[in-house]
Design a protein around this motif. Structure first.
Motif, short mmCIF file in Angstrom:
data_model
loop_
_atom_site.label_atom_id
_atom_site.label_comp_id
_atom_site.label_asym_id
_atom_site.label_seq_id
_atom_site.Cartn_x
_atom_site.Cartn_y
_atom_site.Cartn_z
N SER A 344 0.83 -1.21 0.00
CA SER A 344 0.00 0.00 0.00
C SER A 344 0.86 1.26 0.00
CB SER A 344 -0.95 0.01 1.20
OG SER A 344 -0.21 0.01 2.42
N ASP A 345 2.02 1.19 0.67
CA ASP A 345 2.97 2.32 0.65
C ASP A 345 3.52 2.54 -0.76
OD1 ASP A 345 2.72 2.74 3.40
OD2 ASP A 345 4.27 1.28 3.86
N VAL A 346 3.80 1.44 -1.46
CA VAL A 346 4.29 1.52 -2.84
C VAL A 346 3.28 2.26 -3.71
CG1 VAL A 346 4.86 0.20 -4.92
CG2 VAL A 346 5.72 -0.55 -2.70
N LYS A 347 1.99 1.93 -3.55
CA LYS A 347 0.93 2.57 -4.35
C LYS A 347 0.85 4.07 -4.06
CE LYS A 347 -0.66 -1.30 -6.18
NZ LYS A 347 -0.54 -1.57 -7.63
N LEU A 348 0.95 4.43 -2.79
CA LEU A 348 0.87 5.84 -2.40
C LEU A 348 2.05 6.64 -2.95
CD1 LEU A 348 -0.32 5.44 1.31
CD2 LEU A 348 -1.64 6.45 -0.55
N VAL A 349 3.25 6.08 -2.82
CA VAL A 349 4.45 6.76 -3.33
C VAL A 349 4.38 6.87 -4.85
CG1 VAL A 349 6.96 6.66 -3.53
CG2 VAL A 349 5.87 6.02 -1.39
N SER A 350 3.89 5.81 -5.49
CA SER A 350 3.79 5.77 -6.95
C SER A 350 2.91 6.90 -7.48
CB SER A 350 3.23 4.42 -7.39
OG SER A 350 3.05 4.38 -8.79
N THR A 351 1.77 7.13 -6.82
CA THR A 351 0.86 8.20 -7.25
C THR A 351 1.50 9.57 -7.06
OG1 THR A 351 -1.03 6.83 -6.59
CG2 THR A 351 -1.45 9.17 -6.93
N ALA A 352 2.14 9.76 -5.91
CA ALA A 352 2.80 11.05 -5.64
C ALA A 352 3.92 11.32 -6.63
CB ALA A 352 3.34 11.05 -4.21
N LEU A 353 4.61 10.25 -7.05
CA LEU A 353 5.77 10.38 -7.93
C LEU A 353 5.41 10.89 -9.32
CD1 LEU A 353 8.83 9.93 -8.12
CD2 LEU A 353 8.37 7.57 -8.79
N ILE A 354 4.23 10.54 -9.80
CA ILE A 354 3.80 10.99 -11.13
C ILE A 354 3.88 12.51 -11.24
CG2 ILE A 354 1.84 11.15 -12.73
CD1 ILE A 354 0.88 8.46 -11.59
N PHE A 355 3.43 13.19 -10.19
CA PHE A 355 3.38 14.66 -10.21
C PHE A 355 4.72 15.29 -9.83
CE2 PHE A 355 -0.91 13.11 -9.28
CZ PHE A 355 -1.63 13.75 -10.28
N TYR A 356 5.62 14.49 -9.30
CA TYR A 356 6.92 15.00 -8.82
C TYR A 356 8.00 15.00 -9.90
CZ TYR A 356 8.88 16.28 -4.23
OH TYR A 356 9.36 16.96 -3.15
N SER A 357 7.88 14.10 -10.88
CA SER A 357 8.97 13.85 -11.82
C SER A 357 9.45 15.08 -12.61
CB SER A 357 8.60 12.72 -12.78
OG SER A 357 7.39 13.01 -13.45
N PRO A 358 8.57 16.04 -13.00
CA PRO A 358 9.09 17.19 -13.74
C PRO A 358 10.13 18.01 -12.97
CG PRO A 358 6.70 17.06 -13.96
CD PRO A 358 7.10 16.07 -12.92
N THR A 359 10.11 17.90 -11.63
CA THR A 359 11.04 18.70 -10.84
C THR A 359 12.50 18.34 -11.12
OG1 THR A 359 10.84 17.16 -8.97
CG2 THR A 359 9.41 19.09 -8.96
N MET A 360 12.77 17.07 -11.45
CA MET A 360 14.18 16.69 -11.65
C MET A 360 14.78 17.42 -12.86
SD MET A 360 14.43 12.87 -13.29
CE MET A 360 13.49 12.05 -12.01
N ILE A 361 13.97 17.64 -13.91
CA ILE A 361 14.46 18.39 -15.07
C ILE A 361 14.65 19.86 -14.68
CG2 ILE A 361 13.99 19.04 -17.46
CD1 ILE A 361 12.02 16.63 -17.54
N ALA A 362 13.64 20.42 -14.00
CA ALA A 362 13.70 21.82 -13.61
C ALA A 362 14.86 22.08 -12.65
CB ALA A 362 12.38 22.24 -12.97
N TYR A 363 15.05 21.18 -11.67
CA TYR A 363 16.15 21.33 -10.71
C TYR A 363 17.51 21.32 -11.42
CZ TYR A 363 13.20 20.58 -6.55
OH TYR A 363 12.27 20.69 -5.55
N GLY A 364 17.66 20.40 -12.37
CA GLY A 364 18.93 20.29 -13.07
C GLY A 364 19.29 21.54 -13.83
N VAL A 365 18.34 22.06 -14.62
CA VAL A 365 18.58 23.28 -15.40
C VAL A 365 18.75 24.48 -14.47
CG1 VAL A 365 17.61 24.84 -17.14
CG2 VAL A 365 17.33 22.37 -17.39
N ARG A 366 17.94 24.52 -13.41
CA ARG A 366 18.02 25.65 -12.47
C ARG A 366 19.37 25.68 -11.76
NH1 ARG A 366 13.51 26.21 -7.89
NH2 ARG A 366 14.69 24.48 -7.00
#
Length: 517
Positions: A344-366
């Motif tokens: 159940s923790d995997v499912k919760l983290v998985s859902t949150a991760l969908i919306f989080y992933s664009p930050t890695m691109i933005a963080y890198g360029v920033r």
């Protein structure tokens, strides 16, 4: 400076960063296995977030020290350099001791105002205050680490600073493997202080080898010291706001349910996997190089290096973000699904991760853009935009977490980070006219096309496994391994087919290595 210096240096540093990241994965896996998504993990993550706000001190010192010390290396002798570094160290430590003392004394009120939900249970509240007070001691070593690591990077010594995270993770792993059952969360907090101490200590031998020797020297009238602290203030604010964003999100999560902060942290860990391995390595290398070009007034090379660095970041971060979204459940399962961390923790983290992933691109360029501004001794611009980012994040978090829970917090982070990165790009284009951003945009389009096609291939490979096999640890590991290998091969084939310069260079280097062997 030879062409492709950034690429070659980054690849060397990446080896150390990758080792460190593997150890960090083991550390995080052990932490979630031992504590699960419970109040124990929530308390540790939240307290670590409070202390990590003060990494801005070390980062600010390191970032402002590099261009000034680079100038010293170009124009002054060792004695003057040594005196300046000692002066910075002593004045900084006086301020840090005062800040640490205030933090320890005010820990009760920090917990009360920012994690008030914990006050409903006196035992949990008291434990949180205790953990925070212990972990505040880490700030002392964060400052020392920033100075010494900054001096090494000014001398183009990158390997030891890159190895800091790995050495700290080893300390955590030893504790979580051998002593956590006996000493629990309190011992984990003490281990955190020890880990930061080790990060500082491993830099010292190389620092001394460069000729630096510690002396008690305090000269508040020194013009370069004054300049450093004036430049450092905006950087501290800028960096602190980045950590403050995470702190705000964690504080909102603390008011949701037990384990919400842990879910948010797990999603954050997965999001930062590729970012910390690659983007941090590139930004670490490019900053002193850009600083050197500024000192030499070589603005043409400065502009070329900036564009090349951003292209390198995007070459990796865009496909990585897409791949992590597609493979999120197998990835989270392999990393954390054991002990007290459940399906159940995997499912919760998985859902949150969908919306989080664009930050890695933005963080890198920033990161690249921030360091480009810093190298030109412009610390004000990143500070202003980072404060704007915090305001955007707070407003969106306050709205979205009520309707979307933890995914709302990750979405607010993504939106604010993307908006601020675009603002910085526009401002950089105004500041340094003649930067070839048109070619960079074309490169981003090519990378995006290659990434989408690669993503489709990876998705169907994963689908074939899921349709025919039960999702055990071995199966999930096989999915990740096969998708990673085939995805990378296919992706770099496409990037070379689309004639992306940075990708073509990497392929040429690989061919040369094979030919030599």
């Amino acid at each position: 400076m030879k062409e492709n210096k950034v690429l070659k240096s980054s690849m060397i540093v990446m080896l150390f960063v990758i080792i460190g990241k593997i150890l960090a994965i083991v550390r995080d896996s052990l932490m979630f296995s031992k504590f699960g998504t419970t109040y124990a993990t929530d308390i540790y993550v939240w307290c670590f977030g409070v202390v990590f706000l003060f990494t801005s001190l070390g980062y600010g010192l390191s970032t402002t020290l590099i261009p000034i010390l680079t100038e010293y290396i170009e124009t002054k002798d060792l004695k003057e350099r040594n005196s300046f570094v000692n002066n910075v160290t002593n004045v900084s430590m006086i301020l840090t001791v005062i800040i640490t003392g205030i933090g320890i004394l005010c820990s009760y009120y920090i917990v009360y105002f920012f994690a008030n939900n914990l006050s409903k249970d006196p035992i949990i509240f008291k434990q949180t205050v205790k953990i925070l007070r212990i972990m505040f001691l880490s700030v002392l070593f964060l400052t020392l680490q920033g100075i010494v690591a900054g001096a090494l990077q000014a001398h183009k010594e990158f390997s030891i600073p890159a190895a800091m995270a790995g050495s700290a993770s080893l300390i955590y792993i030893i504790y979580l493997s051998l002593f956590v059952d006996r000493f629990g969360l309190t011992g984990f907090a003490i281990t955190t202080v020890l880990a930061f101490f080790v990060q500082f200590v491993i830099n010292v031998p190389k620092f001394k080898k460069l000729g630096y020797r510690y002396k008690i020297e305090v000269d508040l009238k020194n013009k370069d010291l004054q300049k450093l602290f004036l430049l450092m203030i905006p950087i501290i604010i800028s960096t602190a706001t980045m950590q403050f964003n995470l702190f705000i999100n964690r504080s909102f999560a603390m008011s949701l349910y037990e384990g919400a902060t842990s879910i948010l942290e797990a999603a954050n860990k997965v999001t930062l996997l590729t970012y910390e391995v690659f983007a941090v390595a590139v930004s670490m290398i490019v900053y002193p190089i850009l600083s050197t070009f500024i000192v030499q007034n070589n603005y043409d090379e400065y502009k070329k290096s900036l564009v090349k660095s951003i292209n390198i970041i995007n070459l990796v971060m865009i496909p990585a973000a897409l791949a992590i979204v597609i493979l999120r459940e197998p990835l989270i399962s392999v990393l954390f699904l054991r002990g007290k961390f459940t399906i159940s923790d995997v499912k919760l983290v998985s859902t949150a991760l969908i919306f989080y992933s664009p930050t890695m691109i933005a963080y890198g360029v920033r990161d690249i853009l921030n360091r480009a501004f810093y190298s030109a001794k412009d610390t004000k611009t990143p500070m202003i935009y980072s404060v704007v980012g915090v305001v955007i994040n707070i407003i969106l978090s306050a709205i979205l977490y009520r309707y979307m829970s933890v995914p709302g917090l990750t979405l607010s982070s993504s939106i604010s980070s993307v908006v601020i990165t675009l603002m910085l790009l526009i401002q950089m284009n105004k500041k340094f006219k003649g930067i070839d951003f048109n070619s960079m945009i074309k490169t981003v389009w090519k990378i995006s096309i290659a990434s989408i096609i690669m993503g489709v291939v990876v998705y169907f490979i994963k689908k074939i496994f899921i349709m025919h096999l039960a999702p055990t640890f071995i199966v999930n590991a096989m999915i990740l391994l096969l998708c990673s290998i085939l995805g990378m091969i296919f992706y770099f084939y496409l990037t070379n087919l689309l004639k992306i310069k940075e990708s073509m260079y990497l392929l040429d280097v690989f061919k040369q290595k094979i030919a030599k062997k």
